[in-house]
Enzyme design. Structure first.
Site, PDB file in Angstrom:
ATOM      1  N   SER A  79      -1.656  -3.057  -4.514  1.00  0.00           N
ATOM      2  CA  SER A  79      -1.104  -4.442  -4.131  1.00  0.00           C
ATOM      3  C   SER A  79      -1.918  -5.242  -3.982  1.00  0.00           C
ATOM      4  O   SER A  79      -3.718  -5.466  -4.834  1.00  0.00           O
ATOM      5  CB  SER A  79      -1.722  -4.472  -2.333  1.00  0.00           C
ATOM      6  OG  SER A  79      -1.484  -5.333  -2.050  1.00  0.00           O
ATOM      7  N   TYR A  95      -8.935  -0.861   1.046  1.00  0.00           N
ATOM      8  CA  TYR A  95      -8.740   0.479   0.564  1.00  0.00           C
ATOM      9  C   TYR A  95      -8.291   0.132  -1.039  1.00  0.00           C
ATOM     10  O   TYR A  95      -8.274   1.628  -2.321  1.00  0.00           O
ATOM     11  CB  TYR A  95      -7.925   1.604   1.324  1.00  0.00           C
ATOM     12  CG  TYR A  95      -8.487   1.368   2.397  1.00  0.00           C
ATOM     13  CD1 TYR A  95     -10.207   2.529   2.414  1.00  0.00           C
ATOM     14  CD2 TYR A  95      -8.643   1.794   3.641  1.00  0.00           C
ATOM     15  CE1 TYR A  95     -10.781   3.523   3.752  1.00  0.00           C
ATOM     16  CE2 TYR A  95      -9.012   2.666   4.748  1.00  0.00           C
ATOM     17  CZ  TYR A  95      -9.906   3.138   4.386  1.00  0.00           C
ATOM     18  OH  TYR A  95     -11.138   3.371   5.814  1.00  0.00           O
TER      19      TYR A  95
END
Length: 199
Positions: A79, A95
């Site tokens: 992402s 994360y």
């Protein structure tokens, strides 16, 4: 893929169905949205297993076979939060950089065996996940979803959501022979959203 035993089972089932796997695209979706004080211990565990450990376990399931066959491609879908934190996505902000660290480490270890390992860091695409994020932001800010989307896209230079096929083309390149000399890279695919020099 959030369950510890499932990635190995999925890979074994796929190999029984189609033979040796030469490409892994690991995409488990994003962790729950929320700000730090809104999140519970369970949310952190969900995010950890879904976002980071699913990538670790899938790679552990495919890499030995790729090394034995002296070739393969691993592409993790991360992402833009791996490179630039986004308000309200603290689990992803924590994360996703771990997935990039995994990418870099595996790329170093696997390169001599003909295996490339890369990550793709998408920004906003036309997906159910992005709709969920707009809805979450609208609720938090007391605005409608259309306004939440408008505000978000104001920070995306191309001014629109990406089409899933656009991301697919980048992943296809990284998974192909055309991408054989590319490894250890975290590719931004976000319409210019991440502004960093190394983005």
């Amino acid at each position: 893929v959030s369950e510890p035993a499932e990635p190995a089972r999925i890979v074994a089932d796929a190999e029984r169905a189609v033979g040796p796997l030469w490409l892994l695209v690991a995409s488990a979706g994003g962790p729950p949205p929320g700000r730090f004080l809104d999140l519970q211990e369970r949310d952190w565990e969900i995010g950890y297993h879904r976002t980071l450990m699913s990538a670790v376990r899938l790679a552990r399931a495919v890499l030995p076979g790729m090394i034995e066959r002296r070739g393969g491609r691993i592409v993790f879908i991360a992402s833009s939060t791996a490179k630039q934190p986004i308000d309200g996505l603290v689990l992803s902000n924590v994360y996703r950089p771990g997935v990039i660290g995994l990418t870099k480490s595996l790329a170093d270890e696997a390169a001599a065996h003909g295996v490339t390992v890369n990550s793709v860091c998408p920004g906003p695409y036309k997906t159910d996940r992005v709709v969920e994020l707009f809805e979450d932001r609208a609720k938090r800010d007391g605005i409608d979803v259309a306004e939440a989307k408008r505000r978000y896209l104001a920070n995306v230079p191309v001014g629109r959501l990406g089409e899933p096929i656009e991301l697919g083309r980048l992943v296809a390149f990284l998974g192909s022979e055309a991408g054989a000399f590319v490894t250890g890279v975290a590719w931004s695919a976000d319409g210019g959203q991440v502004r960093g020099i190394h983005g």
